[in-house]
Design a protein around this motif. Structure first.
Motif, PDB file in Angstrom:
ATOM      1  N   SER A  20       0.829  -1.205   0.000  1.00 26.67           N
ATOM      2  CA  SER A  20       0.000   0.000   0.000  1.00 26.67           C
ATOM      3  C   SER A  20       0.860   1.250   0.000  1.00 26.67           C
ATOM      4  O   SER A  20       0.644   2.164   0.770  1.00 26.67           O
ATOM      5  CB  SER A  20      -0.926  -0.015   1.223  1.00 26.67           C
ATOM      6  OG  SER A  20      -0.165  -0.115   2.409  1.00 26.67           O
ATOM      7  N   GLU A  21       1.841   1.270  -0.844  1.00 25.71           N
ATOM      8  CA  GLU A  21       2.818   2.359  -0.869  1.00 25.71           C
ATOM      9  C   GLU A  21       2.185   3.660  -1.370  1.00 25.71           C
ATOM     10  O   GLU A  21       1.705   3.733  -2.488  1.00 25.71           O
ATOM     11  CB  GLU A  21       3.992   1.947  -1.765  1.00 25.71           C
ATOM     12  CG  GLU A  21       5.050   3.017  -1.915  1.00 25.71           C
ATOM     13  CD  GLU A  21       6.181   2.540  -2.815  1.00 25.71           C
ATOM     14  OE1 GLU A  21       6.700   1.439  -2.539  1.00 25.71           O
ATOM     15  OE2 GLU A  21       6.516   3.234  -3.784  1.00 25.71           O
ATOM     16  N   PHE A  22       2.168   4.683  -0.521  1.00 22.32           N
ATOM     17  CA  PHE A  22       1.668   6.007  -0.897  1.00 22.32           C
ATOM     18  C   PHE A  22       2.810   6.982  -1.161  1.00 22.32           C
ATOM     19  O   PHE A  22       2.714   7.844  -2.027  1.00 22.32           O
ATOM     20  CB  PHE A  22       0.770   6.571   0.212  1.00 22.32           C
ATOM     21  CG  PHE A  22      -0.671   6.138   0.112  1.00 22.32           C
ATOM     22  CD1 PHE A  22      -1.021   4.925  -0.464  1.00 22.32           C
ATOM     23  CD2 PHE A  22      -1.676   6.940   0.612  1.00 22.32           C
ATOM     24  CE1 PHE A  22      -2.343   4.522  -0.550  1.00 22.32           C
ATOM     25  CE2 PHE A  22      -3.008   6.556   0.532  1.00 22.32           C
ATOM     26  CZ  PHE A  22      -3.345   5.341  -0.053  1.00 22.32           C
ATOM     27  N   VAL A  23       3.887   6.868  -0.382  1.00 21.70           N
ATOM     28  CA  VAL A  23       5.049   7.753  -0.530  1.00 21.70           C
ATOM     29  C   VAL A  23       6.305   6.905  -0.522  1.00 21.70           C
ATOM     30  O   VAL A  23       6.470   6.044   0.351  1.00 21.70           O
ATOM     31  CB  VAL A  23       5.127   8.796   0.614  1.00 21.70           C
ATOM     32  CG1 VAL A  23       6.363   9.686   0.429  1.00 21.70           C
ATOM     33  CG2 VAL A  23       3.868   9.643   0.681  1.00 21.70           C
ATOM     34  N   LYS A  42      19.676  14.012   5.152  1.00 22.52           N
ATOM     35  CA  LYS A  42      20.812  13.336   4.525  1.00 22.52           C
ATOM     36  C   LYS A  42      20.399  11.936   4.075  1.00 22.52           C
ATOM     37  O   LYS A  42      20.203  11.043   4.902  1.00 22.52           O
ATOM     38  CB  LYS A  42      21.972  13.207   5.522  1.00 22.52           C
ATOM     39  CG  LYS A  42      22.440  14.504   6.148  1.00 22.52           C
ATOM     40  CD  LYS A  42      23.500  14.227   7.203  1.00 22.52           C
ATOM     41  CE  LYS A  42      23.866  15.477   7.973  1.00 22.52           C
ATOM     42  NZ  LYS A  42      24.830  15.184   9.066  1.00 22.52           N
ATOM     43  N   ASP A  43      20.215  11.757   2.787  1.00 26.39           N
ATOM     44  CA  ASP A  43      19.998  10.427   2.203  1.00 26.39           C
ATOM     45  C   ASP A  43      18.898   9.631   2.915  1.00 26.39           C
ATOM     46  O   ASP A  43      19.075   8.468   3.292  1.00 26.39           O
ATOM     47  CB  ASP A  43      21.303   9.624   2.223  1.00 26.39           C
ATOM     48  CG  ASP A  43      22.407  10.316   1.441  1.00 26.39           C
ATOM     49  OD1 ASP A  43      22.103  10.909   0.399  1.00 26.39           O
ATOM     50  OD2 ASP A  43      23.573  10.269   1.897  1.00 26.39           O
ATOM     51  N   VAL A  44      17.744  10.265   3.081  1.00 30.23           N
ATOM     52  CA  VAL A  44      16.623   9.622   3.770  1.00 30.23           C
ATOM     53  C   VAL A  44      15.834   8.764   2.785  1.00 30.23           C
ATOM     54  O   VAL A  44      15.392   9.254   1.740  1.00 30.23           O
ATOM     55  CB  VAL A  44      15.695  10.672   4.413  1.00 30.23           C
ATOM     56  CG1 VAL A  44      14.441  10.011   4.992  1.00 30.23           C
ATOM     57  CG2 VAL A  44      16.438  11.431   5.505  1.00 30.23           C
ATOM     58  N   SER A  45      15.642   7.505   3.132  1.00 29.80           N
ATOM     59  CA  SER A  45      14.842   6.591   2.305  1.00 29.80           C
ATOM     60  C   SER A  45      13.796   5.912   3.184  1.00 29.80           C
ATOM     61  O   SER A  45      14.057   5.592   4.345  1.00 29.80           O
ATOM     62  CB  SER A  45      15.725   5.520   1.655  1.00 29.80           C
ATOM     63  OG  SER A  45      16.670   6.107   0.776  1.00 29.80           O
ATOM     64  N   GLY A  46      12.606   5.716   2.634  1.00 27.67           N
ATOM     65  CA  GLY A  46      11.566   5.052   3.405  1.00 27.67           C
ATOM     66  C   GLY A  46      10.250   5.051   2.662  1.00 27.67           C
ATOM     67  O   GLY A  46      10.127   5.609   1.566  1.00 27.67           O
ATOM     68  N   ILE A  47       9.259   4.420   3.274  1.00 25.63           N
ATOM     69  CA  ILE A  47       7.938   4.267   2.661  1.00 25.63           C
ATOM     70  C   ILE A  47       6.859   4.674   3.657  1.00 25.63           C
ATOM     71  O   ILE A  47       6.951   4.369   4.842  1.00 25.63           O
ATOM     72  CB  ILE A  47       7.712   2.813   2.209  1.00 25.63           C
ATOM     73  CG1 ILE A  47       8.631   2.470   1.033  1.00 25.63           C
ATOM     74  CG2 ILE A  47       6.259   2.562   1.829  1.00 25.63           C
ATOM     75  CD1 ILE A  47       8.629   1.013   0.644  1.00 25.63           C
ATOM     76  N   ILE A  48       5.846   5.396   3.160  1.00 27.06           N
ATOM     77  CA  ILE A  48       4.658   5.747   3.939  1.00 27.06           C
ATOM     78  C   ILE A  48       3.473   5.076   3.260  1.00 27.06           C
ATOM     79  O   ILE A  48       3.293   5.208   2.047  1.00 27.06           O
ATOM     80  CB  ILE A  48       4.468   7.274   4.012  1.00 27.06           C
ATOM     81  CG1 ILE A  48       5.676   7.910   4.720  1.00 27.06           C
ATOM     82  CG2 ILE A  48       3.167   7.631   4.723  1.00 27.06           C
ATOM     83  CD1 ILE A  48       5.761   9.408   4.535  1.00 27.06           C
ATOM     84  N   SER A  49       2.664   4.364   4.044  1.00 24.04           N
ATOM     85  CA  SER A  49       1.616   3.510   3.482  1.00 24.04           C
ATOM     86  C   SER A  49       0.226   4.090   3.663  1.00 24.04           C
ATOM     87  O   SER A  49      -0.018   4.923   4.535  1.00 24.04           O
ATOM     88  CB  SER A  49       1.667   2.138   4.151  1.00 24.04           C
ATOM     89  OG  SER A  49       2.947   1.569   3.994  1.00 24.04           O
ATOM     90  N   GLY A  50      -0.698   3.608   2.850  1.00 29.11           N
ATOM     91  CA  GLY A  50      -2.096   3.958   2.986  1.00 29.11           C
ATOM     92  C   GLY A  50      -2.773   3.124   4.058  1.00 29.11           C
ATOM     93  O   GLY A  50      -2.329   2.010   4.368  1.00 29.11           O
ATOM     94  N   GLY A  51      -3.839   3.671   4.651  1.00 33.19           N
ATOM     95  CA  GLY A  51      -4.588   2.944   5.660  1.00 33.19           C
ATOM     96  C   GLY A  51      -3.855   2.754   6.963  1.00 33.19           C
ATOM     97  O   GLY A  51      -4.234   1.906   7.779  1.00 33.19           O
ATOM     98  N   ARG A  52      -2.806   3.527   7.197  1.00 32.81           N
ATOM     99  CA  ARG A  52      -1.997   3.385   8.410  1.00 32.81           C
ATOM    100  C   ARG A  52      -1.555   4.759   8.882  1.00 32.81           C
ATOM    101  O   ARG A  52      -1.487   5.704   8.105  1.00 32.81           O
ATOM    102  CB  ARG A  52      -0.759   2.520   8.150  1.00 32.81           C
ATOM    103  CG  ARG A  52      -1.054   1.169   7.572  1.00 32.81           C
ATOM    104  CD  ARG A  52       0.221   0.430   7.193  1.00 32.81           C
ATOM    105  NE  ARG A  52       0.934  -0.048   8.357  1.00 32.81           N
ATOM    106  CZ  ARG A  52       2.120  -0.658   8.289  1.00 32.81           C
ATOM    107  NH1 ARG A  52       2.707  -0.827   7.127  1.00 32.81           N
ATOM    108  NH2 ARG A  52       2.717  -1.085   9.378  1.00 32.81           N
TER     109      ARG A  52
END
Length: 586
Positions: A14-17, A34-44
């Motif tokens: 559910s990847e939103f970002v 500085k080199d930030v990586s990650g995922i923000i999901s839908g429904g959470r």
């Protein structure tokens, strides 16, 4: 350098970002991200956590497309922020850190304005307004000016405006700052309900109990992502390393200071009559039992997210306060209270903001005024520091009546306001000079005290910087320095750490605890329930009246039940307010 902890959950479904090596700099200052990586999901609900200056607000603004990264990429709902910022902005809701509404417009006028800004069709507005006003419980207040709303109601109105076009992604920048526990609980429930419809939420917060309730947490420090995953994964980092000292003889503040100076102690706070500590992995329990004296007992206790957060950032600031060490000891010569309230009442026309408030505070104690937004605690506070004239009753500071001897009373107190009350266009040095003069310091004494504040709080490198441009933590240090410049007998702190991260809050309370041990008397209002635990006694104000008075442990014990034998301070706060409401309705 602190080790990174990899993510343990899979968000791809559910990847939103998607953040990929995102970097951002501002001029010659250190990199904001500085080199930030990650995922923000839908429904959470994804919590964005970190100390002051960690880069949280910068990251949120990059996700909105209001700013562009210097390096890396951000994909939001299938759109690249560099190429399709308008498309992204049409699909998201954004609630900024500072109240972004118009205080001289009513609730309804703000909704109308934001509906225009979001191009909400006229035919859809009545239903949307009705739904949002019901959702936020603001229907009764549509004609009230936004500037006259309580902190919790302002946040609810901000949320309503952010939700006008049913966003797929909701970005909330510290929505709980300055909001009481009941309003924060209501706000949290509203946002939690949104996720049931598949909306993704990014919730930036300084309240680590909020972070603990998120589905996932992104932990930033100095622009770097240190952790990404479920909060419990971080909390488990300090499992079997959290202890509580009970039965401490003498001053718990002295005991905390002593404990924090011991090798192997990473962090520590006062918790009612007890002291809670976090140890290093190498610390031995047999050595801990010697720290707090023969009468103290030590037992393991469940870790909290905040324990792991502070541990991961390298631990708290320790127990030593240079400010307190430089302070003159105030002796309790006559045994009289330093701060007194006798039947304090304040009416504004037909409205009674505070009624018959009575208590006294002995020398060298901390007294807390708690209550929901709009309950009357700030009115009580302002009457006692001479900013409001009571309709009835009497207030005294250091023996001086605030009506008859207001100037003498004010010379004996230091005041730190809820909102940054210094002069933003004056530099750090100019603010120190100005407030030294306001408090009657001159000549060599003035130069000595200004120099001491510069040394203790390390202001020298920023002496010429306008106060308005300081990070929040440094603004707070400057406000404290100005309030204690003249070595007051009484210190009035009105939500002094609102919005400040836990590390800075610990530093602040190290100074306050040290000053109290030197005989300074403190009156504080706060929405942080862990800070309420630091108080010797508390008055809980609701609907203008004091509905409970006692120590933190007494208030908690008073609401304990078989189902909840060990309530928190927040549990006690909510239970006492709800009991008062039931009594009023009977």
């Amino acid at each position: 350098m602190t080790d990174r902890i990899p993510s343990t959950d899979d968000d791809a479904r559910s990847e939103f970002v998607r953040l990929a090596d995102v970097s951002k700099s501002f001029g010659q200052a250190a990199q904001a991200l500085k080199d930030v990586s990650g995922i923000i999901s839908g429904g959470r609900i994804t919590g964005l956590v970190g100390p002051d200056g960690a880069g949280k607000t910068t990251l949120i603004r990059l996700i909105t497309g209001l700013m562009q990264p210097d390096g890396g990429s951000i994909n939001v709902l299938g759109f690249d922020t560099k190429l399709h910022a308008p498309s992204i902005q049409a699909l998201i809701g954004y609630m900024p850190q500072r109240f972004g509404l118009y205080e001289d417009l009513t609730v309804q006028e703000n909704l109308n304005l934001y509906a225009d800004l979001r191009s909400l069709p006229l035919g859809e507005r009545p239903a949307a307004f009705d739904e949002l006003l019901t959702f936020t419980d603001l229907k009764r207040f549509t004609g009230r000016l936004a500037g006259q709303l309580s902190g919790g109601m302002k946040q609810k109105l901000g949320l309503a405006c952010a939700l006008l076009k049913k966003p797929r992604l909701l970005l909330l920048d510290e929505p709980g700052v300055g909001v009481d526990p009941i309003s924060r609980r209501d706000l949290w429930k509203m946002v939690k309900d949104l996720t049931k419809d598949g909306i993704g939420v990014l919730w930036s917060t300084a309240y680590l109990d909020e972070a603990e309730a998120c589905d996932k947490v992104l932990l930033l420090n100095k622009g770097e992502l240190l952790f990404s995953g479920p909060p419990a994964d971080l909390t488990n980092r300090v499992k079997d390393r959290v202890f509580k000292f009970t039965g401490i003889s003498g001053s718990r503040r002295q005991a905390l200071s002593k404990i924090l100076e011991q090798q192997g102690v990473v962090d520590g706070v006062i918790q009612g009559d007890a002291v809670r500590i976090v140890t290093s992995a190498e610390a031995k329990r047999s050595e801990l039992t010697k720290i707090a004296g023969n009468t103290a007992k030590i037992r393991a206790t469940e870790p909290r997210f905040e324990d792991a957060f502070v541990d991961m950032l390298g631990g708290g600031p320790g127990g030593r306060s240079k400010l307190a060490e430089a302070a003159t000891r105030l002796d309790d010569q006559n045994g009289k209270p330093v701060i007194e309230a006798h039947g304090l009442t304040k009416n504004f026309g037909d409205f009674t903001a505070a009624k018959d408030i009575t208590f006294d505070i002995p020398r060298g104690q901390i007294f807390g005024l708690l209550g929901p937004n709009g309950a009357g605690k700030s009115t009580t506070f302002k009457m006692l520091c001479g900013l409001l004239k009571p309709t009835q009753g009497e207030g005294r500071v250091a023996g001086f009546d605030l009506r008859r001897d207001g100037a003498e009373a004010r010379n004996r107190l230091g005041y730190m306001a809820q909102k940054f009350s210094l002069y933003g266009d004056l530099s750090v040095g100019q603010n120190l000079d100005f407030f030294a003069g306001v408090y009657g310091l001159s000549g060599s004494r003035k130069r000595e005290r200004v120099s001491l504040m510069n040394e203790i709080f390390s202001f020298a490198a920023r002496d010429n910087l306008p106060a308005k441009d300081l990070p929040l933590g440094l603004k707070q240090r400057l406000a404290l320095a100005c309030a204690v410049m003249h070595e007051p007998e009484a210190l009035f702190l009105d939500e002094p750490t609102s919005g400040v991260d836990p590390i800075t809050r610990r530093e602040f309370w190290t100074h306050i605890n040290g000053l109290v041990e030197k005989g300074v008397t403190v009156l504080v209002t706060t929405h942080f329930m862990d800070e309420a635990e630091y108080c010797d006694r508390i008055s809980l104000i609701y609907r203008g009246r004091s509905i409970a008075l006692g120590s933190p442990d007494e208030l908690k014990a008073g609401v304990a039940t078989k189902a909840q034998p060990d309530p928190t301070m927040e549990d006690a706060f909510i239970a006492l307010v709800e009991a008062s409401e039931r009594e009023a309705a009977a």
